[in-house]
Scaffold this motif. Structure first.
Motif, PDB file in Angstrom:
ATOM      1  N   ASP A   7      -3.803   2.824 -12.716  1.00  0.00           N
ATOM      2  CA  ASP A   7      -4.388   3.642 -11.647  1.00  0.00           C
ATOM      3  C   ASP A   7      -4.620   2.697 -10.476  1.00  0.00           C
ATOM      4  OD1 ASP A   7      -5.686   5.313  -9.937  1.00  0.00           O
ATOM      5  OD2 ASP A   7      -7.381   5.757 -11.270  1.00  0.00           O
ATOM      6  N   VAL A  43       0.836  -1.200   0.000  1.00  0.00           N
ATOM      7  CA  VAL A  43       0.000   0.000   0.000  1.00  0.00           C
ATOM      8  C   VAL A  43       0.870   1.249   0.000  1.00  0.00           C
ATOM      9  CG1 VAL A  43      -1.730   1.303   1.293  1.00  0.00           C
ATOM     10  CG2 VAL A  43      -1.897  -1.195   1.176  1.00  0.00           C
ATOM     11  N   ALA A  44       1.930   1.234   0.810  1.00  0.00           N
ATOM     12  CA  ALA A  44       2.831   2.381   0.856  1.00  0.00           C
ATOM     13  C   ALA A  44       3.535   2.575  -0.478  1.00  0.00           C
ATOM     14  CB  ALA A  44       3.860   2.186   1.974  1.00  0.00           C
ATOM     15  N   LEU A  77      -6.031  -2.603  -1.879  1.00  0.00           N
ATOM     16  CA  LEU A  77      -5.737  -1.762  -3.033  1.00  0.00           C
ATOM     17  C   LEU A  77      -6.761  -2.065  -4.121  1.00  0.00           C
ATOM     18  CD1 LEU A  77      -1.834  -2.058  -3.244  1.00  0.00           C
ATOM     19  CD2 LEU A  77      -3.136   0.014  -2.729  1.00  0.00           C
ATOM     20  N   ALA A 131      -4.936   2.552  -6.336  1.00  0.00           N
ATOM     21  CA  ALA A 131      -5.161   3.403  -5.175  1.00  0.00           C
ATOM     22  C   ALA A 131      -5.609   2.581  -3.974  1.00  0.00           C
ATOM     23  CB  ALA A 131      -6.222   4.459  -5.492  1.00  0.00           C
ATOM     24  N   PRO A 132      -5.214   2.995  -2.750  1.00  0.00           N
ATOM     25  CA  PRO A 132      -5.645   2.277  -1.551  1.00  0.00           C
ATOM     26  C   PRO A 132      -7.119   2.562  -1.261  1.00  0.00           C
ATOM     27  CG  PRO A 132      -4.308   4.180  -0.956  1.00  0.00           C
ATOM     28  CD  PRO A 132      -4.255   4.084  -2.439  1.00  0.00           C
ATOM     29  N   ALA A 171       2.855   6.727  -7.171  1.00  0.00           N
ATOM     30  CA  ALA A 171       1.640   6.954  -7.958  1.00  0.00           C
ATOM     31  C   ALA A 171       1.957   7.509  -9.345  1.00  0.00           C
ATOM     32  CB  ALA A 171       0.708   7.904  -7.210  1.00  0.00           C
ATOM     33  N   ALA A 194       2.412   1.788  -3.422  1.00  0.00           N
ATOM     34  CA  ALA A 194       1.451   2.312  -4.392  1.00  0.00           C
ATOM     35  C   ALA A 194       1.265   3.815  -4.221  1.00  0.00           C
ATOM     36  CB  ALA A 194       0.110   1.594  -4.240  1.00  0.00           C
ATOM     37  N   GLU A 195       1.175   4.287  -2.964  1.00  0.00           N
ATOM     38  CA  GLU A 195       1.012   5.718  -2.724  1.00  0.00           C
ATOM     39  C   GLU A 195       2.270   6.483  -3.096  1.00  0.00           C
ATOM     40  OE1 GLU A 195      -0.027   5.533   1.411  1.00  0.00           O
ATOM     41  OE2 GLU A 195      -2.144   5.918   0.971  1.00  0.00           O
ATOM     42  N   GLU A 196       3.436   5.927  -2.780  1.00  0.00           N
ATOM     43  CA  GLU A 196       4.702   6.629  -3.017  1.00  0.00           C
ATOM     44  C   GLU A 196       5.032   6.732  -4.502  1.00  0.00           C
ATOM     45  OE1 GLU A 196       9.453   6.091  -1.880  1.00  0.00           O
ATOM     46  OE2 GLU A 196       7.908   4.857  -0.925  1.00  0.00           O
TER      47      GLU A 196
END
Length: 615
Positions: free
Chosen positions: A505, A489-490, A514, A507-508, A496, A492-494
């Motif tokens: 695309d 999850v981290a 996700l 996103a959590p 993006a 994916a956010e870091e």
């Protein structure tokens, strides 16, 4: 405190023995130096006799120009040579030997005998031969020899027993000697070589051309699975053979690279060749090749390593790019040319040659045609594929099929082959066990591994789209939600932005969940969850920076693998034909991303022979 040792000159013999440690590390090193001297003397035939792996005896006999009697004592002295006489000669050296150290180094650690009969200026041999036994101070004696030179080395390291302990078994040392002779013989097909060990001939190479010598040493299978390279750019020329991925090896033991006829192990050339094969071989496989680089001797320094196996180029970047592009173009040869070669070789059932018109190249095909000089049997022709990926653009070629053949149905018969002016891969007849496509072309029957072929097509499309920054994404009607670790999850956010550049695309939607909302349009048929997990794994392993450069192609290969049409997927004739047409327009379509062939040709002559027709 111990008394400080005084500076003093070393004895000449000890100096030579020290120098010998750099030049002579095993019998094969001795053999290399003696063979190079024989070739520099203009020999047309060389015989090598070994005993006990070359430790007890190495005898090299040649029919070269020989050594004059008054120059014979100088032959065993250090820094005595006929090859160069000035710095300018050294900077443009064109001979294999030039330092004047080899014979002196060998004589320092073994018993050496030289027998020679030189030719005069008119080419006639001198009245008789001369023999020199031992090191400096020895006097030549009359001897019997028809012509040329015989160098005999006995009892290697007899006077330095500590070094002799480091030698391997007799069979191992002989194997190294045999490989040394093969390396040198590859670059000199005009010279005949004979190798005997313990009285038995183990190798005989008659005079030949470059292709014949390559086949004799590397095997006809190597030639059959290789493409011929012959590229020129100004003073640079690269010639030889590059094996296709199907001939890849578990070890790098079939890699022969030469610079101006000298076998070298050069990091720059090795890197250029590895990069050229990057899209064809992924993983732990090694390519096979035999390549000869020719350039102005003044632009390469061969005086880098005592054994002369390393070189230094004046313009290393230009050399790297030339070799890289020459080999890459060769390996990326279009499928159309390979299929054309098969069509031209077809014979009628009565074994009467039936010339067929040459099929036109498919639009969009790039690269150089398959080299006719490689001698590859048409039915063994295979289209190159790299270890790219199999992502899900199944709909892409289905849509193309429906647009181009809107009136086609699964029950519609395949186009009839009336002449050679058809598509190189022909037209689909049927699907075999949901794995292979059977098609008919001018030469006969074409068998295509549909998954491997589609994998290559997708990989090349993904690469091109990413390079053009045109990797469009397609929103999913229902987002794919899956459980993920906190680190995923981290990630994916870091990352993006990187994910968006790759068409995702992601996103959590919870602390450990996700959602995949869009994927690259080329991969719609793939499992979005599997794609997302694979991408996040690559991001954790290599980071966004590496994923954008060195690791990018491997990741695209993985995506293409997942997205390619799977086995047991039933395709209509229109869909199969669409896949064949895309293969014809795709570079490296001969092999999949893992180096496996994507198709094969069975000519009518092959089938007739199998069924004994015409007999």
């Amino acid at each position: 405190m111990p008394e400080t040792a005084r500076i003093h000159l070393l004895p000449d013999l000890l100096i030579s023995q020290i120098a010998a440690g750099e030049v002579v590390d095993r019998p094969a090193s001795v053999l290399k130096e003696l063979l190079e001297n024989a070739l520099d003397a203009g020999s047309s035939s060389i015989q090598v006799q070994l005993e006990e792996g070359g430790v007890k005896l190495i005898r090299v006999s040649d029919d070269g120009s020989g050594i004059a009697a008054d120059e014979l004592p100088l032959a065993l002295l250090r820094h005595a040579t006929s090859k160069i006489s000035s710095l300018d000669d050294l900077e443009r050296v064109g001979t294999l030997g030039f330092r004047g150290e080899a014979l002196a180094s060998v004589a320092a650690v073994a018993r050496v005998t030289l027998t020679t009969r030189a030719r005069g200026g008119d080419g006639a041999a001198q009245p008789h031969a001369w023999r020199l036994t031992g090191g400096s101070g020895a006097t030549p004696e009359p001897a019997a020899l028809a012509a040329g030179t015989v160098v005999e080395m006995r009892d290697l390291y007899y006077n330095t027993p500590a070094r002799r302990k480091f030698l391997k078994s007799e069979s191992t040392e002989f194997a190294h000697c045999s490989e040394t002779l093969r390396r040198i013989a590859l670059a000199h097909p005009e010279v005949a070589f004979t190798l005997a060990h313990n009285g038995r001939v183990s190798l005989h190479l008659a005079r030949s051309d470059a292709r014949g010598r390559a086949g004799a040493i590397l095997g006809e299978e190597f030639l059959a699975e290789s493409r011929c390279v012959d590229a020129t750019s100004g003073p640079l020329r690269l010639a030889g053979y590059c094996a296709l991925p199907a001939y890849s090896r578990a070890r790098g033991d079939a890699q022969y690279c030469y610079v101006n006829g000298r076998f070298v192990r050069d990091r720059l050339l090795a890197h250029a060749l590895r990069e050229a094969y990057q899209d064809l071989l992924h993983g732990s496989r090694y390519p096979a090749y035999c390549l000869f680089l020719e350039l102005d001797p003044a632009t390469v320094d061969v005086n880098v390593h005592p054994q002369k196996t390393e070189v230094r180029f004046r313009d290393s970047r230009a050399i790297h790019q030339f070799v890289f592009h020459a080999v890459q173009r060769c390996l990326a040869g279009p499928l159309a040319a390979t299929a054309t070669a098969a069509a031209q070789a077809v014979a009628t059932p009565g074994d009467i040659a039936s010339p067929l018109p040459t099929p036109p190249a498919a639009a969009g095909v790039r690269g150089q045609p398959f080299a006719a000089g490689s001698g590859r049997p048409p039915w063994q022709a295979s289209l190159g594929v790299s270890e790219a990926s199999r992502s899900g653009a199944y709909e892409a070629f289905v849509a193309a099929a429906r647009m181009s053949t809107a009136a086609s149905t699964a029950s519609e018969p395949a186009p009839t082959m009336v002449d050679g002016a058809t598509a190189p891969l022909g037209y689909a007849l049927a699907q075999l066990h949901g794995v292979y496509i059977l098609a008919q072309n001018a030469a006969g029957l074409v068998v295509v591994d549909m998954h491997a072929a589609h994998e290559r097509i997708l990989y090349e499309k993904l690469k091109h789209a990413l390079q053009q920054q045109n990797l469009t994404s397609q929103a999913l009607l229902i987002p794919a939600v899956f459980s993920a670790d906190e680190i995923d999850v981290a990630a994916a956010e870091e990352n993006a932005t990187t994910l968006q550049e790759l068409g995702f695309d992601l996103a959590p939607v919870g602390p450990r969940q996700l959602a995949v909302r869009s994927v690259p349009a080329l991969l719609l048929a793939a499992d979005p969850t599997a794609l997302a997990r694979s991408l996040l794994h690559e991001l954790r392993e290599h980071g966004a920076a590496q994923l954008a450069t060195a690791q990018r192609n491997q990741f695209l290969a993985s995506m293409a693998c997942q997205g390619a049409v799977r086995a047991r997927r039933q395709l209509s004739l229109a869909e199969m034909n669409a896949l064949l047409r895309q293969m014809e327009e795709t570079e490296r379509a001969d092999h999949c991303n893992h180096g496996r062939p994507t198709w094969m040709q069975l000519s009518m002559a092959d089938l007739d022979r199998h069924f004994l027709r015409g007999r």
